[in-house]
Design a protein around this motif. Sequence first.
Motif: not given
Length: 143
Positions: A85-90, A135-138
């Motif tokens: 979540r923190r990385l997704n925020e940026i 797709g990653g991001n999981a």
Amino acid sequence: MLTEGTIIIIDLDNFSEMIKQKGWSEWRPNDATALLTTLVHDLVNKWSAHVIWGLDEERGTEEVIIEIPLVEPSELKEDLEYIRRRLNEIGVGVSIVAIKDFVGVDRATQRRDAYKSTPGRRRALKLLKALKRRGGNAVLIVD
């Protein structure tokens, strides 16, 4: 000495494309690699984990392998989701795999050894590659 525990691999998604798109340097910490370095330090301190490969304060962390003895992967789900979540925020995607297997505390000196030196790490890498193909991001937790 090997004991049961959790092997974690964290890898920023599409890192090369991301640094080109955002105009970041790949040779010094950027927003994503500096944040991941901090988040990994927090995880390591909280769980008394062992960094096997990848933590790089000088250049920033793009990928990291961590082992935590005597901890189940499911116990880490909240912390690993927090990292995502923190990385997704940026605006950065990240793929994270945590599997239960035998762990040791041998720090690798070469990337190849870090990923290939134990059956558990090879399995975790295989799962990470499959996650990225989808797709990653999981976060993938395998107890």
